[in-house]
Design an enzyme around this catalytic site. Structure first.
Site, PDB file in Angstrom:
ATOM      1  CG  ASP A 133      40.570  37.346  36.607  1.00  0.00           C
ATOM      2  OD1 ASP A 133      39.810  38.341  36.558  1.00  0.00           O
ATOM      3  OD2 ASP A 133      40.156  36.187  36.817  1.00  0.00           O
ATOM      4  CG  ASP A 191      42.263  33.227  45.160  1.00  0.00           C
ATOM      5  OD1 ASP A 191      41.709  34.311  45.458  1.00  0.00           O
ATOM      6  OD2 ASP A 191      41.807  32.124  45.513  1.00  0.00           O
ATOM      7  CB  ILE A 192      42.650  39.202  44.679  1.00  0.00           C
ATOM      8  CG1 ILE A 192      41.239  38.856  44.226  1.00  0.00           C
ATOM      9  CG2 ILE A 192      43.431  39.765  43.512  1.00  0.00           C
ATOM     10  CD1 ILE A 192      40.215  38.940  45.286  1.00  0.00           C
ATOM     11  CE1 TYR A 194      28.217  43.020  44.131  1.00  0.00           C
ATOM     12  CE2 TYR A 194      26.513  44.721  44.246  1.00  0.00           C
ATOM     13  CZ  TYR A 194      27.689  44.235  43.704  1.00  0.00           C
ATOM     14  OH  TYR A 194      28.360  44.978  42.745  1.00  0.00           O
ATOM     15  CE  LYS A 232      31.108  45.215  44.993  1.00  0.00           C
ATOM     16  NZ  LYS A 232      32.520  45.268  44.546  1.00  0.00           N
TER      17      LYS A 232
END
Length: 249
Positions: A41, A67-68, A152, A156
């Site tokens: 995370d 940070d992904i 969003y 997704k």
């Protein structure tokens, strides 16, 4: 950063977005299932506090602040581990905005975190996995559509498409890629909504309540398990049946 406590004799799982909510529940569940878990995370203090509580329970979990959306940071975390057996891409953001008020910046940020932030960890994990590797992405029932969060929904839905594409390219390498699409779940993210909105959402659930993060973690753990070798490219809706639609009379 190193993962010196991780034993190469255990399968190693990475979970992004693990400081809270579904990611944290998943890290705990996978550790109970016998994985050495690297909880990732970008919120350092929150992550370290959450992981410390899991360690106190005797669970094999290590914190990795990253940070992904930054490839270098993700690679540093993966390369510090002795092996990569499972990657769960649970990091994500949500905010609501009416379609005609939605800005390009808000749309881009949603895609950056929810799609690019899934693609980078999944791709880098796949590069390091051997046959039997597992990648689990987190989509949402929201991918089917909804009001006040078009960005969003788009993000997704993209995760579901990305999951299928990755599964197709990785199947010859015997790496399974699947997605879990949670319905309304009681997490800090959903609790950030006004209390009356949260209550209204609960009332339209078939069960009359939100799912717990543990319910979602159960499904993720199933798809991350070595025994699910014949399941790939699938999206599992965990939403109490709401996505079925229809009227019960």
């Amino acid at each position: 950063m190193t993962h010196s406590s991780i034993s190469s004799s255990r399968p190693v799982a990475f979970v992004t977005g693990a400081a809270q909510g579904i990611g944290l529940a998943t890290a705990a569940r996978l550790a109970r299932d016998g994985f050495s878990v690297v909880a990732m995370d970008r919120s350092a203090a929150q992550l370290q506090s959450a992981v410390a509580k899991l360690v106190e329970q005797g669970l094999d979990v290590t914190a990795a602040v990253a940070d992904i959306c930054k490839r270098e940071a993700v690679c540093a975390v993966l390369d510090a581990a002795p092996r990569v057996d499972a990657m769960v891409c649970a990091a994500g953001i949500y905010n609501d905005a009416k379609l005609l008020e939605l800005t390009e910046d808000a749309f881009r940020q949603m895609l950056e975190v929810n799609v690019i932030g899934t693609f980078i960890p999944a791709q880098e994990a796949a590069r390091r996995m051997k046959a039997g590797g597992r990648i689990v992405t987190i989509s949402s029932r929201g991918a089917l559509g909804g009001t006040r969060f078009a960005h969003y929904v788009a993000s997704k839905a993209a995760v579901i498409g990305l999951t299928r594409a990755m599964a197709m390219e990785l199947r010859d390498a015997q790496i399974a890629v699947n997605s879990v699409a949670p319905g309304f779940t009681d997490t800090p993210m959903t609790r950030s909504a006004p209390a009356e909105m949260f209550s209204a959402w609960e009332k339209i659930e078939p069960s009359g309540k939100a799912a717990s993060p543990d319910e979602i973690a159960n499904a993720i753990a199933f798809l991350a398990a070595p025994s699910t070798s014949f399941i790939t490219g699938q999206t599992l809706f965990v939403d109490g049946g709401k996505s079925l639609g229809g009227l019960g009379i």
